[in-house]
Scaffold this motif. Sequence first.
Motif: not given
Length: 438
Positions: A64-71
């Motif tokens: 599984l891989r979750g979506y990324d976010v920036t600071a």
Amino acid sequence: YSNVRRFLQKGQTPPAEAVRTEEMINYFRYDYPLPASRQAPFSVTTDVAQTPWNPDTRLVRIGLRGYDVTAQGRPAANLVFLVDVSGSMSSDDKLPLVKRALTMLADKLTAKDRVSIVVYAGAAGVVLDPTANPKHIRAALDCLEAGGSTAGAAGIQLAYDIASANFIKGGINRIFIATDGDFNVGVSDNKALEAMVKKYRDSGVTLTTLGFGEGNYNEALMERIADLGNGNYAYIDSAMEAQKVLDDELSASLFTIAKDVKVQVEFNPAQVSQYRLIGYENRALAEEDFDNDAVDAGDIGAGHQVTALYEVVPTGAKGWLPDRRYDGNRPPAPSASGRELAFVKLRYKLPGEDASRLIEKPVPASLLRTASTPSGDMAFATAVAAFGQKLRGDKYLGGYSYAAIRGLAGNPQGYWRNEFLKLAQLAAVQEVRSAAKD
């Protein structure tokens, strides 16, 4: 993984109970695709390979891989650093490393975030009121000194009080405990501590535990309260590890993209006669709890990955269990072959929602028939799985050696994967030393 590394680097074999194979596998990142949208925040990857240590079985990997976010893309954070400054924290691998680690974390925060610092030793106290000024945070950390006994309960309660008083609705509200795990004064009943963590978790304040040093280190308690606090747990033994946990992987530690994440895998008996999940011994979920939204499960942070490996026995192949003499003790023959090897179900809640959502994915049976020797990421994950099992003394590996594990891992790129090869070599040396003593 880092705790196992500590033992091996000291020339010691880690105790079996300190080795959690699933955590070792998940210490590394793998090349899983990004999910398509935040509404379905995970990608689900499945593949199958031959088992290096058993020609009669196959390995099924679910990633599984979750979506990324920036600071800039995540909500504001209300963080409380709860730092153990008792006398047991005075060595270089404890409080001095805590200060460097938390400074790294503070340097990654933005103007919308707030940090408070609470310390505990003979008593608990506030060192820094909520601020977004990195200079003030660094100065407060610099002035910390170790001394006194440990009153963990009072410190945790004060940290929760501050986190609650500065609660950001819709934001990130989290406590980071940095300690050697020595809660020997002030907590007479771990059940009371666990109840406190659960209560505040339900109110929206989560908990991450960071372990340092050795000696009085209580890893089991650290992991337990992090699990209950819907946070994560890490053992930090170096500045490099601190950077990995609190810099490179900070988004996964801070921003929750899905709550109460549960994975269920059903194998088709027409294709698989026996199976076992490698690791996850203390994270098993009762089957009837999968559809129950009231049952708490783990949260997943931005960019986080989860990898699970199953070893399966194809129907008709030799398994681990002996043949039964009587017909009534034998499983009935499957009525149809089917096109599916397994069916994967992933249940999760989006932040702010109480009703769970469901992702389903069939695993084609053709993967079982075309399985080849592990390669690339699959080979490395399999090598780590074998390493963990061998350190634990698991019976399924047979005579699979550390040399074979290193060969399976290949010639990986990057610092952490190359370090794995060195640890496998250290384990082999320790195995020879132990045999010589016997």
